[in-house]
Design a protein around this motif. Structure first.
Motif, mmCIF file in Angstrom:
data_model
loop_
_atom_site.group_PDB
_atom_site.id
_atom_site.type_symbol
_atom_site.label_atom_id
_atom_site.label_comp_id
_atom_site.label_asym_id
_atom_site.label_seq_id
_atom_site.Cartn_x
_atom_site.Cartn_y
_atom_site.Cartn_z
ATOM 1 N N TRP A 175 0.955 -1.195 -0.083
ATOM 2 C CA TRP A 175 -0.121 -0.081 -0.106
ATOM 3 C C TRP A 175 0.710 1.260 0.010
ATOM 4 O O TRP A 175 0.381 2.379 -0.675
ATOM 5 C CB TRP A 175 -0.809 -0.162 1.275
ATOM 6 N N LEU A 176 1.919 1.210 0.720
ATOM 7 C CA LEU A 176 2.882 2.526 0.832
ATOM 8 C C LEU A 176 3.545 2.686 -0.340
ATOM 9 O O LEU A 176 3.658 3.880 -1.081
ATOM 10 C CB LEU A 176 3.931 2.148 2.018
ATOM 11 N N TRP A 177 4.205 1.922 -1.076
ATOM 12 C CA TRP A 177 5.288 1.844 -2.115
ATOM 13 C C TRP A 177 4.935 0.990 -3.202
ATOM 14 O O TRP A 177 5.814 0.895 -4.283
ATOM 15 C CB TRP A 177 6.688 1.711 -1.509
ATOM 16 N N GLY A 178 3.767 0.408 -3.552
ATOM 17 C CA GLY A 178 3.574 -0.515 -4.781
ATOM 18 C C GLY A 178 4.444 -1.555 -4.667
ATOM 19 O O GLY A 178 4.516 -2.426 -3.879
ATOM 20 N N PRO A 179 4.560 -2.091 -5.967
ATOM 21 C CA PRO A 179 5.299 -3.203 -6.326
ATOM 22 C C PRO A 179 6.745 -3.310 -5.537
ATOM 23 O O PRO A 179 6.901 -4.417 -5.226
ATOM 24 C CB PRO A 179 5.435 -3.362 -7.857
ATOM 25 N N MET A 180 7.369 -2.207 -5.552
ATOM 26 C CA MET A 180 8.779 -2.504 -5.111
ATOM 27 C C MET A 180 8.624 -2.441 -3.675
ATOM 28 O O MET A 180 9.456 -3.170 -2.755
ATOM 29 C CB MET A 180 9.417 -1.326 -5.182
ATOM 30 N N GLY A 181 7.561 -1.933 -2.710
ATOM 31 C CA GLY A 181 7.305 -2.226 -1.421
ATOM 32 C C GLY A 181 6.879 -3.678 -1.307
ATOM 33 O O GLY A 181 7.336 -4.203 0.094
ATOM 34 N N THR A 182 6.142 -4.360 -2.074
ATOM 35 C CA THR A 182 6.076 -5.717 -1.959
ATOM 36 C C THR A 182 7.331 -6.742 -1.870
ATOM 37 O O THR A 182 7.559 -7.515 -0.956
ATOM 38 C CB THR A 182 4.988 -6.279 -3.131
ATOM 39 N N PHE A 183 8.381 -6.321 -2.805
ATOM 40 C CA PHE A 183 9.562 -6.970 -2.869
ATOM 41 C C PHE A 183 10.096 -6.606 -1.584
ATOM 42 O O PHE A 183 11.085 -7.430 -1.129
ATOM 43 C CB PHE A 183 10.189 -6.366 -3.959
#
Length: 371
Positions: free
Chosen positions: A336-344
């Motif tokens: 939620w905070l940083w998108g796909p890179m946050g997922t990684f």
């Protein structure tokens, strides 16, 4: 005088009320104020990270990835390779491999985009067994006054609209400035990491604080390096197994699907689910029958189950085994905070948080009652 002495002796010999000893302590006002201030601080930090994501995301990603790749630079230093040269070589080799994996995926994606008009009739032929349930569903809708729209037949199955895909992709995609900032910070971080470590340790004055800081930095570097190496090898194995399954089930471009499985497996929980849906969709579209299209997805589900429940916990060990609930909450928050890179970054950041908790708030060896 004697009566007072007897009263004191009686008071000293009388046991205290057990209910007073077991009564929980009352929360003080200062504790409530401290808790509220910590909550406001966390909310403020989250807001700053969200608003300034274009600046903080490339830097945090570069620091995490640089810490993961730092052991490789240390290994090259043993062969008298300068730290700056090894930093450039490691970053170049890493992203060359990533570009190769993306190239394997992009070719079938471009091919499938040109075949989108053929997908509708194929799906209609494959799902003819569901004509009767769909007809019953439309009859049920008609009973409640929801008649089919113009241009829809009684057996038509409306496909979902995807107008949100392009703006969402544009919002989540990094800009050229963010990519350039990431590369610059990554190379400089790997090249200057030893001096940064020394400066951070020497910031503290007493010996105990310096020793604790050094232990924390060593633990973070070791845990993240082991995590990257182990997860990369495991994901490569998952990608190879997926490619073999796709080849045996006559799926199109098994190498690209295997590369996609390896890349998506870096994303915990969500990655395998997305790969299962992709294999399910491709299998249903390309296979001759509906049952044949489910074989590849079922085979991948077995591989993902074995990897997630047996291989990864065994290889990584209990020290890096993360709680499933904590992984899911961190995944949801950083996505939620940083998108796909946050997922990684969710799992590496969770590992960093656990290392800090272990060293700054060590658990005391106390015997607790069973719950």
């Amino acid at each position: 005088m004697s009566e007072a002495r007897e009263l004191n002796l009686h008071t000293a010999s009388t046991p205290l009320d057990a209910s007073r000893l077991e009564r929980p302590p009352i929360i003080q006002r200062t504790e409530i104020v401290t808790f509220c201030l910590i909550g406001l601080l966390l909310i403020s930090i989250t807001a700053v990270l969200y608003v300034g994501r274009a600046f903080f995301l490339p830097i945090v990603t570069a620091v995490i990835v640089g810490t993961m790749l730092s052991p490789a630079a240390k290994f090259l230093e043993r062969y008298r390779i300068p730290r700056s040269a090894s930093a450039v070589a490691i970053v170049t080799a890493t992203f060359a491999g990533l570009a190769f994996m993306i190239g394997l995926i992009s070719a079938p994606v471009m091919e499938w985009t040109t075949r989108l008009p053929e997908i509708g009739p194929r799906l209609k032929d494959k799902f003819h067994v569901f004509d009767r349930p769909i007809a019953l569903w439309h009859q049920l809708q008609g009973m409640f006054g929801a008649a089919p729209g113009p241009g829809e037949t009684s057996l038509s199955l409306p496909l979902p609209k995807v107008e949100w895909v392009q703006p969402t992709f544009e919002f989540l995609s990094p800009t050229f400035t963010e990519i350039l900032l990431f590369f610059a910070v990554l190379v400089l971080f790997i090249a200057s990491w030893p001096s940064l470590r020394r400066a951070l340790v020497l910031t503290f004055g007493d010996h105990e604080s310096r020793l604790r800081t050094l232990r924390i930095l060593n633990a973070i570097e070791t845990h993240l390096g082991n995590y990257l190496l182990t997860v990369t090898l495991i994901n490569m194995g998952v990608g190879i197994a997926t490619g073999v399954i796709c080849a045996f089930t006559h799926m199109p471009n098994p190498a690209g699907l295997g590369a996609l499985a390896a890349i998506l497996n870096f994303i915990p929980i969500i990655g395998p689910i997305v790969m299962f849906v992709v294999l399910l969709a491709v299998g249903i579209i390309t296979a001759a029958t509906l049952g044949a299209g489910l074989i590849a997805a079922a085979g991948f589900a077995i591989v993902a189950f074995i990897e997630g429940h047996f291989i990864t916990p065994t290889i990584i060990g209990r020290r890096l085994a993360l709680n499933a609930l904590a992984v899911f909450i961190a995944l949801a928050f950083w996505t939620w905070l940083w998108g796909p890179m946050g997922t990684f970054l969710s799992s590496p950041l969770l590992i960093v948080g656990l290392v800090l908790k272990e060293h700054l708030m060590p658990v005391k060896d106390t015997q607790l009652p069973e719950i």
